[in-house]
Write a protein that holds these residues in place. Structure first.
Motif, PDB file in Angstrom:
ATOM      1  N   VAL A 179       0.070  -9.745  47.285  1.00 29.63           N
ATOM      2  CA  VAL A 179       1.135  -8.963  47.909  1.00 29.63           C
ATOM      3  C   VAL A 179       2.225  -9.867  48.478  1.00 29.63           C
ATOM      4  O   VAL A 179       3.381  -9.807  48.055  1.00 29.63           O
ATOM      5  N   VAL A 180       1.866 -10.707  49.430  1.00 32.91           N
ATOM      6  CA  VAL A 180       2.881 -11.463  50.175  1.00 32.91           C
ATOM      7  C   VAL A 180       3.596 -12.517  49.331  1.00 32.91           C
ATOM      8  O   VAL A 180       4.831 -12.571  49.357  1.00 32.91           O
ATOM      9  N   PRO A 181       2.893 -13.371  48.575  1.00 31.53           N
ATOM     10  CA  PRO A 181       3.636 -14.349  47.771  1.00 31.53           C
ATOM     11  C   PRO A 181       4.590 -13.721  46.756  1.00 31.53           C
ATOM     12  O   PRO A 181       5.755 -14.152  46.663  1.00 31.53           O
ATOM     13  N   PRO A 182       4.158 -12.696  45.961  1.00 24.77           N
ATOM     14  CA  PRO A 182       5.116 -12.069  45.060  1.00 24.77           C
ATOM     15  C   PRO A 182       6.300 -11.419  45.791  1.00 24.77           C
ATOM     16  O   PRO A 182       7.437 -11.478  45.316  1.00 24.77           O
ATOM     17  N   ALA A 183       6.016 -10.818  46.951  1.00 27.98           N
ATOM     18  CA  ALA A 183       7.103 -10.195  47.723  1.00 27.98           C
ATOM     19  C   ALA A 183       8.094 -11.247  48.206  1.00 27.98           C
ATOM     20  O   ALA A 183       9.315 -11.053  48.138  1.00 27.98           O
ATOM     21  N   ALA A 184       7.568 -12.386  48.702  1.00 30.21           N
ATOM     22  CA  ALA A 184       8.455 -13.458  49.161  1.00 30.21           C
ATOM     23  C   ALA A 184       9.219 -14.061  47.992  1.00 30.21           C
ATOM     24  O   ALA A 184      10.399 -14.423  48.124  1.00 30.21           O
ATOM     25  N   TYR A 185       8.561 -14.164  46.856  1.00 30.73           N
ATOM     26  CA  TYR A 185       9.212 -14.673  45.639  1.00 30.73           C
ATOM     27  C   TYR A 185      10.412 -13.791  45.265  1.00 30.73           C
ATOM     28  O   TYR A 185      11.519 -14.282  45.038  1.00 30.73           O
ATOM     29  N   ILE A 186      10.172 -12.486  45.213  1.00 24.57           N
ATOM     30  CA  ILE A 186      11.232 -11.544  44.838  1.00 24.57           C
ATOM     31  C   ILE A 186      12.334 -11.533  45.893  1.00 24.57           C
ATOM     32  O   ILE A 186      13.524 -11.481  45.571  1.00 24.57           O
ATOM     33  N   ALA A 187      11.939 -11.593  47.164  1.00 28.60           N
ATOM     34  CA  ALA A 187      12.937 -11.609  48.237  1.00 28.60           C
ATOM     35  C   ALA A 187      13.833 -12.835  48.132  1.00 28.60           C
ATOM     36  O   ALA A 187      15.056 -12.756  48.306  1.00 28.60           O
ATOM     37  N   ALA A 188      13.225 -13.996  47.827  1.00 31.81           N
ATOM     38  CA  ALA A 188      14.013 -15.220  47.682  1.00 31.81           C
ATOM     39  C   ALA A 188      14.901 -15.167  46.446  1.00 31.81           C
ATOM     40  O   ALA A 188      16.046 -15.634  46.456  1.00 31.81           O
ATOM     41  N   GLU A 189      14.391 -14.557  45.396  1.00 29.48           N
ATOM     42  CA  GLU A 189      15.134 -14.480  44.139  1.00 29.48           C
ATOM     43  C   GLU A 189      16.341 -13.555  44.254  1.00 29.48           C
ATOM     44  O   GLU A 189      17.439 -13.868  43.792  1.00 29.48           O
ATOM     45  N   ARG A 190      16.137 -12.411  44.879  1.00 30.71           N
ATOM     46  CA  ARG A 190      17.209 -11.417  44.962  1.00 30.71           C
ATOM     47  C   ARG A 190      18.121 -11.636  46.156  1.00 30.71           C
ATOM     48  O   ARG A 190      19.275 -11.197  46.139  1.00 30.71           O
ATOM     49  N   GLY A 191      17.594 -12.259  47.207  1.00 31.45           N
ATOM     50  CA  GLY A 191      18.388 -12.472  48.411  1.00 31.45           C
ATOM     51  C   GLY A 191      18.697 -11.201  49.173  1.00 31.45           C
ATOM     52  O   GLY A 191      19.636 -11.158  49.968  1.00 31.45           O
ATOM     53  N   GLU A 192      17.869 -10.156  48.949  1.00 32.94           N
ATOM     54  CA  GLU A 192      18.135  -8.861  49.584  1.00 32.94           C
ATOM     55  C   GLU A 192      17.301  -8.640  50.846  1.00 32.94           C
ATOM     56  O   GLU A 192      17.532  -7.684  51.575  1.00 32.94           O
ATOM     57  N   MET A 193      16.321  -9.505  51.058  1.00 31.98           N
ATOM     58  CA  MET A 193      15.439  -9.331  52.204  1.00 31.98           C
ATOM     59  C   MET A 193      15.280 -10.654  52.935  1.00 31.98           C
ATOM     60  O   MET A 193      15.420 -11.728  52.355  1.00 31.98           O
ATOM     61  N   SER A 194      14.954 -10.548  54.213  1.00 31.25           N
ATOM     62  CA  SER A 194      14.714 -11.720  55.040  1.00 31.25           C
ATOM     63  C   SER A 194      13.237 -12.090  54.972  1.00 31.25           C
ATOM     64  O   SER A 194      12.369 -11.238  55.177  1.00 31.25           O
ATOM     65  N   ILE A 195      12.934 -13.362  54.680  1.00 33.02           N
ATOM     66  CA  ILE A 195      11.545 -13.819  54.634  1.00 33.02           C
ATOM     67  C   ILE A 195      10.878 -13.658  56.004  1.00 33.02           C
ATOM     68  O   ILE A 195       9.739 -13.173  56.090  1.00 33.02           O
ATOM     69  N   PRO A 196      11.522 -14.047  57.120  1.00 38.13           N
ATOM     70  CA  PRO A 196      10.886 -13.826  58.430  1.00 38.13           C
ATOM     71  C   PRO A 196      10.571 -12.357  58.700  1.00 38.13           C
ATOM     72  O   PRO A 196       9.500 -12.037  59.242  1.00 38.13           O
ATOM     73  N   LEU A 197      11.483 -11.453  58.326  1.00 39.84           N
ATOM     74  CA  LEU A 197      11.204 -10.028  58.521  1.00 39.84           C
ATOM     75  C   LEU A 197      10.088  -9.547  57.601  1.00 39.84           C
ATOM     76  O   LEU A 197       9.277  -8.694  57.982  1.00 39.84           O
ATOM     77  N   LEU A 198      10.027 -10.108  56.391  1.00 42.64           N
ATOM     78  CA  LEU A 198       8.940  -9.776  55.473  1.00 42.64           C
ATOM     79  C   LEU A 198       7.598 -10.135  56.113  1.00 42.64           C
ATOM     80  O   LEU A 198       6.649  -9.347  56.076  1.00 42.64           O
ATOM     81  N   VAL A 199       7.532 -11.334  56.715  1.00 44.65           N
ATOM     82  CA  VAL A 199       6.309 -11.761  57.393  1.00 44.65           C
ATOM     83  C   VAL A 199       5.988 -10.825  58.551  1.00 44.65           C
ATOM     84  O   VAL A 199       4.833 -10.438  58.762  1.00 44.65           O
ATOM     85  N   LEU A 200       7.020 -10.448  59.300  1.00 43.81           N
ATOM     86  CA  LEU A 200       6.825  -9.564  60.452  1.00 43.81           C
ATOM     87  C   LEU A 200       6.246  -8.221  60.025  1.00 43.81           C
ATOM     88  O   LEU A 200       5.272  -7.729  60.621  1.00 43.81           O
ATOM     89  N   PHE A 201       6.818  -7.620  58.982  1.00 41.13           N
ATOM     90  CA  PHE A 201       6.339  -6.308  58.547  1.00 41.13           C
ATOM     91  C   PHE A 201       4.985  -6.410  57.851  1.00 41.13           C
ATOM     92  O   PHE A 201       4.163  -5.490  57.954  1.00 41.13           O
ATOM     93  N   ALA A 202       4.726  -7.514  57.149  1.00 40.25           N
ATOM     94  CA  ALA A 202       3.402  -7.726  56.555  1.00 40.25           C
ATOM     95  C   ALA A 202       2.349  -7.817  57.652  1.00 40.25           C
ATOM     96  O   ALA A 202       1.259  -7.249  57.536  1.00 40.25           O
TER      97      ALA A 202
END
Length: 210
Positions: free
Chosen positions: A36-59
């Motif tokens: 879940v988390v690595p693919p989500a962070a991968y996609i977030a970094a690729e698209r630039g549409e989400m914040s990695i820190p916020l992704l961690v927070l919501f995860a």
């Protein structure tokens, strides 16, 4: 392989989907947070549409929700019913069994309340540690605090790995590449666990009279 549900939710990546997936991961319907988390962070970094820190927070928020569900159910139904479910056909479908539960209980009994923090970093214990915490009627505030810290540390590691691999490999090779890092991650977890244990031992026995 990613499940169809996971693929669909990651295709529509947002903070709510990450929260839902991690709540499921941390409940009695376990599947690895590594998918879940690595693919989500991968996609977030690729698209630039989400914040990695916020992704961690919501995860981490999702992990706390799933763990709290386990805690509350265990708190109120008690050990006999929990073990009856674990040994049922439905329990086995949820990848639960007597041996796993006894291992989680023994770990909690040996480490006490801090097991809810350290246990979040140990594969095979991570999703189950909230159940013995509920059975022992651990203070919910401490349970939630330790769960959030442990889950947060683990999600930071996974998100950092997904962000890093986005620069190196195509998405369809991500799962295979994650396996390359599996052993170093395990060593890192062992070091983190050892440091955490050392900290709490020193705090308990060296500063209790100060």
């Amino acid at each position: 392989m990613l499940t169809d549900l996971l693929k669909g939710l990651l295709d529509e990546l947002n903070y709510l989907n990450i929260t839902i997936l991690m709540a499921i991961e941390s409940s009695a319907i376990p599947f690895p947070s590594e998918i879940v988390v690595p693919p989500a962070a991968y996609i977030a970094a690729e698209r630039g549409e989400m914040s990695i820190p916020l992704l961690v927070l919501f995860a981490t928020f999702g992990s706390c929700i799933g763990a709290s569900v386990n805690y509350v159910i265990s708190y109120y139904v008690g050990r006999p019913i929990v073990y009856k479910f674990v040994n049922s056909r439905l329990g086995h479908l949820c990848l639960l069994n007597q041996e796993k539960m006894e291992k989680a209980e023994a770990y909690f009994d040996s480490k006490g309340a801090v097991a809810t923090l350290i246990g979040r970093l140990i594969p095979g214990i991570r999703q189950l540690i909230s159940i013995p915490a509920g059975l022992a009627k651990m203070n919910f505030g401490y349970f939630l605090l330790y769960t959030a810290i442990g889950a947060g540390l683990w999600n930071i590691v996974l998100a950092g790995l997904g962000w890093y691999l986005q620069k190196l490999v195509p998405f369809d090779q991500l799962n295979e590449q994650l396996k390359v890092y599996e052993t170093p991650m395990k060593y890192g977890i062992c070091i983190a666990v050892a440091l955490a244990v050392a900290y709490f031992v020193v705090k308990k026995y060296c500063f209790k009279n100060k």
